[in-house]
Design a protein around this motif. Structure first.
Motif, PDB file in Angstrom:
ATOM      1  N   MET A  35     -17.237  19.931  12.120  1.00  0.00           N
ATOM      2  CA  MET A  35     -18.552  19.441  12.552  1.00  0.00           C
ATOM      3  C   MET A  35     -18.798  19.846  14.006  1.00  0.00           C
ATOM      4  SD  MET A  35     -19.915  15.539  12.222  1.00  0.00           S
ATOM      5  CE  MET A  35     -21.641  15.125  12.506  1.00  0.00           C
ATOM      6  N   VAL A  36     -19.946  20.472  14.256  1.00  0.00           N
ATOM      7  CA  VAL A  36     -20.295  20.914  15.616  1.00  0.00           C
ATOM      8  C   VAL A  36     -20.132  19.728  16.573  1.00  0.00           C
ATOM      9  CG1 VAL A  36     -22.132  21.820  17.089  1.00  0.00           C
ATOM     10  CG2 VAL A  36     -21.892  22.627  14.727  1.00  0.00           C
ATOM     11  N   LYS A  37     -19.372  19.943  17.644  1.00  0.00           N
ATOM     12  CA  LYS A  37     -18.960  18.826  18.500  1.00  0.00           C
ATOM     13  C   LYS A  37     -20.130  17.982  19.011  1.00  0.00           C
ATOM     14  CE  LYS A  37     -15.158  19.252  21.075  1.00  0.00           C
ATOM     15  NZ  LYS A  37     -14.399  19.910  22.159  1.00  0.00           N
ATOM     16  N   CYS A  38     -21.222  18.605  19.416  1.00  0.00           N
ATOM     17  CA  CYS A  38     -22.302  17.790  19.982  1.00  0.00           C
ATOM     18  C   CYS A  38     -22.904  16.863  18.920  1.00  0.00           C
ATOM     19  CB  CYS A  38     -23.361  18.639  20.675  1.00  0.00           C
ATOM     20  SG  CYS A  38     -24.375  19.592  19.576  1.00  0.00           S
ATOM     21  N   SER A  39     -22.953  17.314  17.683  1.00  0.00           N
ATOM     22  CA  SER A  39     -23.447  16.434  16.611  1.00  0.00           C
ATOM     23  C   SER A  39     -22.437  15.328  16.316  1.00  0.00           C
ATOM     24  CB  SER A  39     -23.688  17.213  15.320  1.00  0.00           C
ATOM     25  OG  SER A  39     -24.820  18.022  15.445  1.00  0.00           O
ATOM     26  N   TYR A  40     -21.167  15.719  16.319  1.00  0.00           N
ATOM     27  CA  TYR A  40     -20.090  14.761  16.072  1.00  0.00           C
ATOM     28  C   TYR A  40     -20.195  13.613  17.067  1.00  0.00           C
ATOM     29  CZ  TYR A  40     -15.199  13.330  15.147  1.00  0.00           C
ATOM     30  OH  TYR A  40     -14.060  12.657  14.795  1.00  0.00           O
ATOM     31  N   GLU A  41     -20.529  13.952  18.306  1.00  0.00           N
ATOM     32  CA  GLU A  41     -20.630  12.916  19.339  1.00  0.00           C
ATOM     33  C   GLU A  41     -21.945  12.152  19.276  1.00  0.00           C
ATOM     34  OE1 GLU A  41     -19.621  15.279  22.722  1.00  0.00           O
ATOM     35  OE2 GLU A  41     -17.485  15.209  22.228  1.00  0.00           O
TER      36      GLU A  41
END
Lengths: 455, 455
Positions: A163-169
């Motif tokens: 999962m793309v990190k910025c979305s994950y966060e």
């Protein structure tokens, strides 16, 4: 004449499409073939088969068959959440005071929250048929990952999601939905793959991109026995599965004798737009009818409006086949905007070719105006839209206002791809006035395009 | 005989109910009247009118009219998200290997995520008709608050929501959805009201309850010009509006010649259960058909199964009329469990009376078994259920398993009231094995019931 049109047009299950429609079959000039990065020549089914499921490779390379029958098992699954309603936006029309008739195809009434499930279930089905243990994938906004988790759970397949990190966060609960469906979720770039470690070394602190996550997922699939990689957008096979959106939309309009004038979709990799417009585009290609198509992309990631139509890498790690597409370059890492599903550097080859042939228009919109349109729409039509979908809403409203000015009663159809329940952090930023707009500079675009493959 | 039953039975908009059904009209022994806490006598329309909207007071006190026409404006709004599908759970039946036929009425396909919108739009409509500026309310899980925000936004009314503190904290994004619809949200108990300050003084650090939040919302309404209080459950008017659930369910079953055997609903204050069973209960009361009704409540807040059938305060602050109901006592503050929508100390007077007459069964279930059922259901039927709704799922599965054992093909119908997108923190706890079960001790129950009003 037209029958009275309900607020929501639901087809009967018996009226659901039995075939996917392959728009490439009606294109005289076909999309450019995928190239093997090692040879620079059109990629073979054998080479693709190392990464993708066999049957999906066939679909990927099939430029000729107009209709592909949908297997019964997939139709049965579709029946759990389809047909999706085509909604007549009576309240929005009234509020805008427009003579236009506005329709939207709402794909958010399923747990993945978007249209992504249409292709996820197909890809999981073919993986199961092939006897695989599991699949790997990437996800941006999290909708594709959720959809694939649901599909894998249904067919009892293992599912590994990068999962793309910025979305994950931004979306802490998305991971939990995927876990509910039994998936394993890793923020990308990660240290679990060689390519992830390499990207982290080159761009420390990066918030990731779909391009990075794809590279990691491909590595995770090809380095494991019994796994293949699956992708939720960009590929022609995905466009094929998503044609169910357009087929249903067209069937619903035909049932009430309505001819669309404008068809609008948000565009990231092209999965929704390609699926929505497919059968309409088919008629246009065959000279049977004319439609005005509008692809709407974020100003922060403007592949169609500011990209270049060339062969490029599909992923940041450059492990995938090369595709000819409108691209910002695989080295382009988009800003951490709030429409994670549209943060891809390139655009589907098929849509790129159709755009290049002048068969559709593309527009880019800024995220604050997108969120303003989203909130406006939510208050009037009830549905809380995903940021991605809201790109299409913004342009649909623009077109409806134009009709108010010209007095034309055009039929405007747009794709409402999903819901924004997991995007409330973004809505909060918008409400608090903390949301900014971002557009890449010409220098940034030039830098993104500086590492194109030599073919 | 039966036609082939689709996965989802959607009524046509023209088949939607034009009237709400008032089950009290068919009860020989009526529910006990609300009492004025100052006089101890049945409350007058005038006294109720200080707190509630006029037309809603009429509906509240109407024990005689069987059908109340639904105003056209409300029908138009209903059309934006109704009719709701009645789903045949083919996949669940197959997985369970049961001869039972399982149907669920799914009310989660709207942004409030639940059936709450059915009454919210009605209450907002009557407030607008009365020329009010705005309304106040409480919300537990946040579904009612969201629903009311949507309804108020549609009719351009101000909306002040007191949200039970534990839900406010567990569901950080719920507030943001309400804000998207323009509402003002305060965690309860708060220092913004006298009653809130008093509760905080008595129970410092409390995580709140529906009973507290009601008191605060009532005070906020009655201390402001042009405001009234609205409530999402418990009241007879809410049951009336929610009858649209049962009416549609019955119409859909009738259309396919299916006779329900068991009808199951989760029960907090009773809004969903009362609405779902209403027309079926009507037939039972009139001796036209028999049904087995099951109310499912949380073991942590077991008003029907462990409460007492007496007059009690409806709210912790004791500012509301007294109602005769199955209650745990207004002094009972339920543990901070994960089904915020079911954490109410009492039960609708109408349902309490029906239960007392032996017309339905009640069961309580533990939250870990509820979440296990929720996850099982999600993986098989796709929909991610709300914890509240999952109480009904648990018992529907139990009943279907009984049918497997006895070989009976019963028709089991349950209410799937909503989706769990905002409950992922609870699901996370469940996945991580950090969820515990809680049942009040006999001493705690005795303490809750120690402060009943003297009537």
């Amino acid at each position: 004449m037209n029958k009275e049109i309900p607020y929501k047009i639901y087809l009967e299950e018996s009226e659901m499409p039995r075939d996917w429609y392959n728009v490439r079959a009606d294109m005289t000039k076909k999309p450019a073939p995928l190239l093997d990065p090692t040879t620079g020549k059109p990629i073979t089914a054998e080479a693709l088969g190392k990464v993708f499921c066999e049957e999906l490779v066939k679909q990927e390379l099939d430029d000729n068959n107009r209709y592909i029958p949908i297997p019964q098992e997939i139709i049965d699954f579709y029946k759990m959440y389809r047909p999706a309603p085509l909604v007549r936006a009576y309240c929005l029309e009234k509020k805008l005071g427009t003579p236009a008739h506005i329709y939207y195809k709402f794909e958010g009434n399923n747990t993945s929250g978007s249209h992504k499930l249409n292709s996820a279930i197909a890809q999981a089905y073919y993986a199961k048929q092939q006897g695989l243990k599991g699949v790997t994938t990437e996800t941006g906004a999290g909708q594709w990952g959720t959809a694939l988790s649901m599909a894998c759970s249904y067919f009892d397949l293992d599912c590994k999601v990068f999962m793309v990190k910025c979305s994950y966060e931004q979306k802490p609960f998305r991971r939990e939905v995927m876990r509910t469906y039994g998936a394993d979720v890793t923020p990308s770039p990660s240290t679990t793959t060689a390519v992830g470690r390499q990207i982290l070394a080159e761009f420390p602190g990066t918030s990731g991109s779909l391009g990075c996550a794809i590279s990691e997922a491909v590595e995770a699939a090809t380095s494991r026995e019994g796994y293949r990689y699956v992708l939720g957008s960009v590929l022609s096979q995905v466009m094929l599965h998503q044609s169910v959106i357009g087929m249903e939309t067209k069937a619903a309009l035909d049932k009430y004798g309505v001819k669309a004038d404008i068809v609008i979709g948000c565009a990231g990799g092209g999965s929704n737009l390609g699926g929505l417009i497919a059968p309409f585009m088919g008629e246009k290609l065959r000279g049977e009818a004319d439609y005005h198509f509008i692809a709407v992309e974020p100003a922060s990631c403007p592949s169609l409006t500011r990209g270049k139509y060339v062969y490029d890498y599909c992923d940041t790690g450059r492990v995938c086949p090369l595709a000819k597409m409108y691209t910002l370059g695989s080295a382009f890492i988009p800003a951490a905007t709030h429409a994670g599903g549209l943060r891809y550097h390139g655009m589907s080859s098929t849509l790129s070719e159709l755009y290049d042939q002048g068969l559709m228009e593309a527009r880019s919109v800024k995220q604050t105006e997108v969120f303003a349109a989203a909130e406006y729409f939510a208050r009037i039509e009830g549905i809380l839209p995903a940021p991605e979908s809201s790109h299409a809403i913004k342009v649909a409203i623009d077109e409806a206002i134009k009709c108010r000015e010209t007095g034309e009663s055009k039929n405007i159809v747009f794709g409402l791809t999903g819901t924004g329940y997991f995007d409330m952090m973004s809505y909060e930023k918008f409400h608090d006035g903390r949301m900014t707009d971002y557009e890449p500079t010409d220098e940034e675009l030039a830098k993104g395009l500086s590492k194109l493959p030599k073919v």
